[in-house]
Design a protein around this motif. Sequence first.
Motif, short mmCIF file in Angstrom:
data_model
loop_
_atom_site.label_atom_id
_atom_site.label_comp_id
_atom_site.label_asym_id
_atom_site.label_seq_id
_atom_site.Cartn_x
_atom_site.Cartn_y
_atom_site.Cartn_z
N PHE A 197 0.84 -1.19 0.00
CA PHE A 197 0.00 0.00 0.00
C PHE A 197 0.87 1.24 0.00
O PHE A 197 1.84 1.33 0.74
N SER A 198 0.52 2.19 -0.82
CA SER A 198 1.21 3.48 -0.81
C SER A 198 0.19 4.57 -1.09
O SER A 198 -0.81 4.35 -1.77
N MET A 199 0.48 5.77 -0.57
CA MET A 199 -0.44 6.88 -0.73
C MET A 199 0.36 8.17 -0.79
O MET A 199 1.29 8.37 -0.01
N ASN A 200 0.00 9.03 -1.71
CA ASN A 200 0.65 10.34 -1.80
C ASN A 200 -0.09 11.32 -0.89
O ASN A 200 -1.29 11.51 -1.02
N VAL A 201 0.65 11.93 0.02
CA VAL A 201 0.07 12.88 0.97
C VAL A 201 0.60 14.26 0.63
O VAL A 201 1.81 14.45 0.51
N PRO A 202 -0.30 15.26 0.50
CA PRO A 202 0.17 16.61 0.18
C PRO A 202 0.94 17.22 1.35
O PRO A 202 0.79 16.80 2.50
N GLU A 203 1.75 18.21 1.06
CA GLU A 203 2.50 18.92 2.09
C GLU A 203 1.54 19.56 3.09
O GLU A 203 0.52 20.12 2.71
N GLN A 204 1.87 19.51 4.36
CA GLN A 204 0.99 20.06 5.38
C GLN A 204 1.16 21.56 5.56
O GLN A 204 0.35 22.20 6.22
N SER A 205 2.17 22.14 4.97
CA SER A 205 2.41 23.57 5.15
C SER A 205 1.31 24.42 4.52
O SER A 205 1.12 25.57 4.91
N GLY A 206 0.57 23.89 3.58
CA GLY A 206 -0.48 24.66 2.92
C GLY A 206 -1.82 24.60 3.63
O GLY A 206 -2.79 25.18 3.17
N TYR A 207 -1.88 23.92 4.77
CA TYR A 207 -3.14 23.75 5.48
C TYR A 207 -3.08 24.41 6.85
O TYR A 207 -2.03 24.51 7.46
N LYS A 208 -4.24 24.84 7.34
CA LYS A 208 -4.32 25.47 8.66
C LYS A 208 -5.34 24.69 9.48
O LYS A 208 -6.42 24.37 8.99
N ASP A 209 -5.00 24.42 10.71
CA ASP A 209 -5.92 23.74 11.62
C ASP A 209 -6.93 24.77 12.11
O ASP A 209 -6.61 25.63 12.92
N ILE A 210 -8.14 24.70 11.61
CA ILE A 210 -9.14 25.71 11.97
C ILE A 210 -9.67 25.53 13.38
O ILE A 210 -10.29 26.41 13.94
N ASN A 211 -9.43 24.39 13.99
CA ASN A 211 -9.91 24.15 15.34
C ASN A 211 -8.92 24.57 16.42
O ASN A 211 -9.26 24.60 17.59
N SER A 212 -7.69 24.88 16.06
CA SER A 212 -6.69 25.19 17.07
C SER A 212 -6.97 26.50 17.79
O SER A 212 -6.57 26.68 18.92
N GLU A 213 -7.66 27.41 17.14
CA GLU A 213 -7.94 28.71 17.76
C GLU A 213 -9.39 28.83 18.21
O GLU A 213 -9.80 29.86 18.73
N THR A 214 -10.17 27.81 18.03
CA THR A 214 -11.59 27.85 18.37
C THR A 214 -11.77 27.75 19.88
O THR A 214 -11.15 26.93 20.53
N GLN A 215 -12.62 28.63 20.41
CA GLN A 215 -12.94 28.59 21.84
C GLN A 215 -14.44 28.43 21.98
O GLN A 215 -15.21 29.03 21.24
N MET A 216 -14.83 27.63 22.94
CA MET A 216 -16.25 27.43 23.19
C MET A 216 -16.79 28.65 23.93
O MET A 216 -16.14 29.16 24.85
N PRO A 217 -17.96 29.15 23.56
CA PRO A 217 -18.52 30.32 24.23
C PRO A 217 -18.93 29.98 25.66
O PRO A 217 -19.33 28.85 25.95
N GLU A 218 -18.80 30.97 26.54
CA GLU A 218 -19.25 30.81 27.91
C GLU A 218 -20.77 30.77 27.88
O GLU A 218 -21.41 31.56 27.20
N GLY A 219 -21.35 29.85 28.59
CA GLY A 219 -22.80 29.74 28.60
C GLY A 219 -23.31 29.58 30.01
O GLY A 219 -22.56 29.35 30.95
N LYS A 220 -24.60 29.73 30.14
CA LYS A 220 -25.22 29.53 31.44
C LYS A 220 -25.25 28.05 31.75
O LYS A 220 -25.55 27.24 30.88
#
Length: 83
Positions: free
Chosen positions: A47-70
């Motif tokens: 099995f082999s798979m070509n994986v694209p370079e990770q430098s072109g992607y951004k983790d959109i969840n790394s900066e996500t914060q859950m809102p304060e709620g009641k």
Amino acid sequence: MAIPLLKQELRLRKTKLSGKKHQLIKRLESYDRNDNFGHQLIQAEQFSMNVPEQSGYKDINSETQMPEGKQQGNVQGKVPSLH
């Protein structure tokens, strides 16, 4: 086939030895019919798979914060009264 011979064959296959003669015969037939499922190793294809370079992607969840709620429901782990 005599019961001692049936049990000898079942013992060679490392399977259950108890039961009536017709059960032993059925078990031996089932084992022989399904023997190809347990002992043969299957070679997987390479099995082999070509994986694209990770430098072109951004983790959109790394900066996500859950809102304060009641806080709803029990406060400080108190159990509601059943009375």
